[in-house]
Structure formats: C-alpha cells, structure tokens
Design a protein around this motif. Structure first.
Motif, mmCIF file in Angstrom:
data_model
loop_
_atom_site.group_PDB
_atom_site.id
_atom_site.type_symbol
_atom_site.label_atom_id
_atom_site.label_comp_id
_atom_site.label_asym_id
_atom_site.label_seq_id
_atom_site.Cartn_x
_atom_site.Cartn_y
_atom_site.Cartn_z
ATOM 1 N N TYR A 78 -0.456 65.835 39.411
ATOM 2 C CA TYR A 78 -1.354 66.955 39.742
ATOM 3 C C TYR A 78 -0.653 68.291 39.521
ATOM 4 O O TYR A 78 -1.214 69.210 38.918
ATOM 5 N N GLN A 79 0.589 68.422 39.989
ATOM 6 C CA GLN A 79 1.314 69.686 39.856
ATOM 7 C C GLN A 79 1.474 70.087 38.391
ATOM 8 O O GLN A 79 1.204 71.234 38.014
ATOM 9 N N VAL A 80 1.922 69.136 37.587
ATOM 10 C CA VAL A 80 2.207 69.441 36.184
ATOM 11 C C VAL A 80 0.930 69.803 35.435
ATOM 12 O O VAL A 80 0.882 70.799 34.690
ATOM 13 N N HIS A 81 -0.123 69.048 35.642
ATOM 14 C CA HIS A 81 -1.354 69.298 34.902
ATOM 15 C C HIS A 81 -2.114 70.499 35.450
ATOM 16 O O HIS A 81 -2.849 71.164 34.699
ATOM 17 N N LEU B 173 2.790 79.048 44.861
ATOM 18 C CA LEU B 173 4.123 78.741 44.342
ATOM 19 C C LEU B 173 4.046 77.928 43.060
ATOM 20 O O LEU B 173 4.834 78.134 42.130
ATOM 21 N N LEU B 174 3.107 77.014 42.996
ATOM 22 C CA LEU B 174 2.953 76.180 41.804
ATOM 23 C C LEU B 174 2.596 77.031 40.590
ATOM 24 O O LEU B 174 3.112 76.813 39.492
ATOM 25 N N ALA B 175 1.713 78.014 40.803
ATOM 26 C CA ALA B 175 1.303 78.873 39.693
ATOM 27 C C ALA B 175 2.405 79.840 39.283
ATOM 28 O O ALA B 175 2.551 80.167 38.104
ATOM 29 N N SER B 176 3.189 80.315 40.256
ATOM 30 C CA SER B 176 4.186 81.342 39.942
ATOM 31 C C SER B 176 5.532 80.758 39.529
ATOM 32 O O SER B 176 6.202 81.298 38.646
ATOM 33 N N LEU B 177 5.944 79.658 40.139
ATOM 34 C CA LEU B 177 7.262 79.101 39.867
ATOM 35 C C LEU B 177 7.233 77.855 38.991
ATOM 36 O O LEU B 177 8.248 77.484 38.420
ATOM 37 N N GLY B 178 6.085 77.184 38.922
ATOM 38 C CA GLY B 178 5.990 75.964 38.141
ATOM 39 C C GLY B 178 6.265 74.738 38.989
ATOM 40 O O GLY B 178 6.785 74.826 40.109
ATOM 41 N N PRO B 179 5.931 73.546 38.489
ATOM 42 C CA PRO B 179 6.031 72.317 39.291
ATOM 43 C C PRO B 179 7.456 71.892 39.613
ATOM 44 O O PRO B 179 7.700 71.309 40.669
ATOM 45 N N THR C 39 9.980 62.603 46.556
ATOM 46 C CA THR C 39 10.442 62.112 45.263
ATOM 47 C C THR C 39 9.564 62.651 44.139
ATOM 48 O O THR C 39 9.896 62.478 42.964
ATOM 49 N N ASN C 40 8.476 63.343 44.491
ATOM 50 C CA ASN C 40 7.653 63.954 43.442
ATOM 51 C C ASN C 40 8.437 65.004 42.665
ATOM 52 O O ASN C 40 8.054 65.361 41.557
ATOM 53 N N ALA C 41 9.564 65.485 43.230
ATOM 54 C CA ALA C 41 10.412 66.422 42.488
ATOM 55 C C ALA C 41 10.951 65.761 41.216
ATOM 56 O O ALA C 41 10.978 66.361 40.138
ATOM 57 N N PHE C 42 11.372 64.506 41.337
ATOM 58 C CA PHE C 42 11.870 63.763 40.179
ATOM 59 C C PHE C 42 10.757 63.508 39.169
ATOM 60 O O PHE C 42 10.909 63.749 37.971
ATOM 61 N N PHE C 43 9.618 63.022 39.670
ATOM 62 C CA PHE C 43 8.512 62.714 38.763
ATOM 63 C C PHE C 43 7.934 63.976 38.126
ATOM 64 O O PHE C 43 7.481 63.949 36.978
ATOM 65 N N ALA C 44 7.942 65.095 38.871
ATOM 66 C CA ALA C 44 7.465 66.355 38.306
ATOM 67 C C ALA C 44 8.354 66.784 37.142
ATOM 68 O O ALA C 44 7.869 67.299 36.125
ATOM 69 N N TYR C 45 9.667 66.554 37.283
ATOM 70 C CA TYR C 45 10.576 66.905 36.192
ATOM 71 C C TYR C 45 10.332 66.026 34.969
ATOM 72 O O TYR C 45 10.254 66.518 33.834
ATOM 73 N N VAL C 46 10.202 64.719 35.199
ATOM 74 C CA VAL C 46 9.974 63.799 34.081
ATOM 75 C C VAL C 46 8.674 64.144 33.350
ATOM 76 O O VAL C 46 8.633 64.221 32.114
ATOM 77 N N LEU C 47 7.610 64.381 34.123
ATOM 78 C CA LEU C 47 6.321 64.708 33.502
ATOM 79 C C LEU C 47 6.347 66.072 32.834
ATOM 80 O O LEU C 47 5.716 66.273 31.783
ATOM 81 N N SER C 48 7.076 67.031 33.417
ATOM 82 C CA SER C 48 7.170 68.366 32.811
ATOM 83 C C SER C 48 7.859 68.304 31.458
ATOM 84 O O SER C 48 7.463 68.990 30.507
ATOM 85 N N VAL C 49 8.901 67.486 31.371
ATOM 86 C CA VAL C 49 9.592 67.316 30.087
ATOM 87 C C VAL C 49 8.626 66.769 29.044
ATOM 88 O O VAL C 49 8.607 67.215 27.888
ATOM 89 N N LYS C 50 7.793 65.818 29.460
ATOM 90 C CA LYS C 50 6.850 65.197 28.524
ATOM 91 C C LYS C 50 5.714 66.149 28.159
ATOM 92 O O LYS C 50 5.388 66.322 26.972
ATOM 93 N N VAL C 51 5.113 66.792 29.169
ATOM 94 C CA VAL C 51 3.923 67.613 28.942
ATOM 95 C C VAL C 51 4.267 68.942 28.280
ATOM 96 O O VAL C 51 3.574 69.390 27.360
ATOM 97 N N PHE C 52 5.356 69.583 28.732
ATOM 98 C CA PHE C 52 5.700 70.907 28.222
ATOM 99 C C PHE C 52 6.749 70.877 27.115
ATOM 100 O O PHE C 52 7.147 71.923 26.617
ATOM 101 N N GLY C 53 7.204 69.683 26.755
ATOM 102 C CA GLY C 53 8.168 69.570 25.669
ATOM 103 C C GLY C 53 9.524 70.156 26.001
ATOM 104 O O GLY C 53 10.190 70.728 25.126
#
Length: 376
Positions: free
Chosen positions: A210-213, A317-323, A141-155
């Motif tokens: 962790y992934q997003v930051h 993968l995290l560095a090349s494709l993103g969270p 389920t970190n896929a969902f939370f990664a998306y939510v946090l990415s929207v917040k952190v990366f605008g």
C-alpha cells in the motif's frame, strides 16, 4: 552546517505525534478487545477508518483561522492539484478550464481504500489474538518489504546495507508477566498468538505494498516537504494572471493534499464498508453489539482519535518522505510499545537485550531525524 528547515521541524513533529498515536491506538485496541471483552474488530475498524474524515476539515479550519484566507481558495487549489495529477504538465489557465476527473479520482480512492483496509483489518484482528509487542514488532517488518518493493517499483539500486538494516530490526518477544502466569485464563492473555502473528505478517506485507503504490499512483509528483509556508492563493477570476505567472500550480500548504486523501478514504469507508456489518452479524461471525459501559465507550473514542491522528500523520509522511524512510522511522514504535508495556506493569519485558535493541533503534531514528532536519 545548515540550520534545520521549518518544514523539517514540522516533519519531525508530525513523525513524533504519529508514532505516539500508534502506541496509544495499539494498547487501547488490545485493552478494549481483551481486558474489557469487547471483541468487535471489524466494527472498531469501521469506526476508526470512517473518522479519517476529521483530519481534513480540521486542517481547513486551522488554515482559515491562521491565514485569514477563505477555505474556497484552498479547495480550488486542491481541485487543480488533482486535475494536474491525472493530466500533468499543464498551465494553471488550462487546468482551470479542464473538467474534474471524477471517475478516475473515484477509482483511485476506492483502490486506495481497499489497499489500506485489508492490512488494517488484519491488524485489528491480530490485536485480539496476540500481544501488543509481538504485533508491533512483526508489523514493522513492513520497512523491509517497503524497501524491496520500492526497488522493484521505482527502479532503485539494490543496497545490501539497507537490506540488513531494514530486515534486521526485530523485537524480542516479551515473556508473560507474573500476573498473567498466575492467571492463565486472564482475558488479557493472548488467545492464539501464532495465528495473530501470522495475520500480522500478512498485514505487514500488504501495508508495504500500500505504501509503495500510494506513493507511485496517489501522491503528488512533488514531495509535500518541498511545499513551504509561502502559500499564494489563486488569483481572482476577475483579475487574470500575467503570462509569466500562468505556468505553474501555486504551492499547497504542508500536508493539505494528504489530509484530503485521508478524508476521501474515510468517506469511502463510511459509505461502502458498513455493508459487512449486518452480514457478519447474520452469520454470527461478529455479532453486533454496542459498548454497554462508559469505560469501553471512552476507550473506543480514544482509539478513534489516536487512530485518526496516526493515519493522517502517516499519509503526510508517506507523501513527503516516501515509503522507505517512513516505514523505517516507524520502527521506533517497537521501542515506544516496549516502554509502555513496562510502564503498564510488564516488568519482565525489561531485559538487557530489549534495552540494547531499543537503544539501537533510537540511535537509528536519531540519524533519520538529523537527515530530515539538516539534509532535506
């Protein structure tokens, strides 16, 4: 239609190895701590994360053997990449004259190590309490939370379609096998599934953070999937570069920076995180003991190898494709764990709903693979 790029193929290969390694690590971790009754989650975590140091020297050795270039060349380029990460928009000449930011780099490594340690440790503990299938499904389920946090952190822009896709990927809890039902006190039976699931849920949120930051603060500004095989070493100091070539960093080999960061996390773990071991032993929270048979020792070694491969691949993968893409691709582990459960004898997990759910995840992964191969 464009042909798949070499880096795209390499990314798919890394993705596949990473997912398979996660399944092996998951199954063996529960097997060791339940069936073999070696319940030492912190010690196993410490061994696995300390061995993160293996990926970087192996990568350097591979590059030295396949390119014929000395490892010092790659180390120098990595040094300049780190300096540029903290002080971007400099030329290569000015970077070479700059001091390495030891204090800032050390703080970054300690912060990254702490951020990955908490969810990973909770995962190891959850494996002693709940089933592999449940832990894997909740973890993803970190896929969902990664998306939510990415929207917040990366605008980023909110997309309801992605919220549904990332948040709706779940795995049905597999019913207990007939063998487990006939032996209710079997050591392989989950002892506290509710607590294990709760710890996994907390770990999932933490791992998404962790992934997003990591992507925002630790990864290179240029995605690693744009760094191709045409690596050019830095020129010899006795032959300074022309002004026309002294305006940008030379590209690094694919994944080398990520493996260097993985090495740093492993080193930090080995140096600092042994301290809780005697404390846990003293307070009888986790009495320390070494494995007393070859089967347990061999299984732990396999956990170390598979865990090191998984985390090294995941960092690349995290560095090349993103969270977001990385965590969504990780949903395929739900399918792989389900298949491995069936292969290992839990045939009761084989239902029409698990098959349909697995097929849906595989189809989504196929779209993801196509995007990596042909569009990136």
């Amino acid at each position: 239609m464009s042909s798949p790029s070499q880096v795209g193929k390499l990314t798919i290969f890394v993705f596949t190895i990473t997912l398979l390694s996660f399944v092996v690590e998951s199954q063996l971790t529960q097997y060791v701590q339940t069936t073999l009754s070696y319940s030492q989650p912190y010690f196993i975590f410490y061994l696995v994360h300390s061995c993160f140091m293996l990926a970087f020297p192996c990568h350097l050795l591979y590059l030295a053997l396949t390119t014929g270039r000395p490892t010092s060349t790659y180390l120098k380029s990595l040094k300049l990449a780190v300096i540029d990460h903290f002080s971007p928009r400099r030329s290569v000449g000015s970077l070479e004259a700059a001091q390495f930011p030891w204090y800032r780099f050390a703080f970054l490594i300690i912060a990254v190590t702490a951020a990955v340690t908490v969810p990973a440790l909770l995962w190891f503990i959850a494996m002693t309490l709940s089933s592999v299938t449940d832990v894997t499904a909740i973890w993803n389920t970190n896929a969902f939370f990664a998306y939510v946090l990415s929207v917040k952190v990366f605008g980023l822009k909110w997309e309801t379609r992605k919220l549904v896709v990332y948040g709706g990927s779940t795995a049905e809890e597999a019913p207990p096998s007939s063998e487990a039902a006939s032996h209710p006190h079997s050591p392989s039976e989950p002892s506290m599934p509710l607590l294990g699931d709760l710890l996994t849920f907390i770990a999932s949120i933490g791992y998404a953070g962790y992934q997003v930051h990591y992507k925002k603060y630790a990864a290179l500004a240029e995605p690693e999937d744009t760094i191709d095989d045409h690596y050019e070493p830095l020129p010899d100091p006795e032959h300074p570069p022309n002004a026309s070539t002294d305006d940008a960093l030379p590209p690094l080999p694919y994944g080398l920076y990520s493996n260097m960061m993985t090495f740093a996390i492993g080193f930090c773990t080995m140096v600092l995180l042994w301290i809780p071991l005697p404390i846990l032993h003293w307070f009888n929270v986790e009495p320390f003991s070494l494995p007393n048979d070859l089967k347990t020792t061999g299984a732990i070694l396999c956990i170390i190898v598979s865990g090191s491969i998984f985390n090294a691949g995941f960092m690349i993968l995290l560095a090349s494709l993103g969270p977001i893409i990385t965590s969504v691709g990780g949903l395929l582990t739900i399918v792989l764990v389900f298949i491995s459960d069936v292969v290992l004898g839990n045939t009761d997990a084989l239902t029409i709903w698990t098959v349909v759910g697995s097929a849906t995840i595989v189809a989504a992964f196929g779209v993801l693979a196509y995007d990596i191969l042909y569009k990136r």
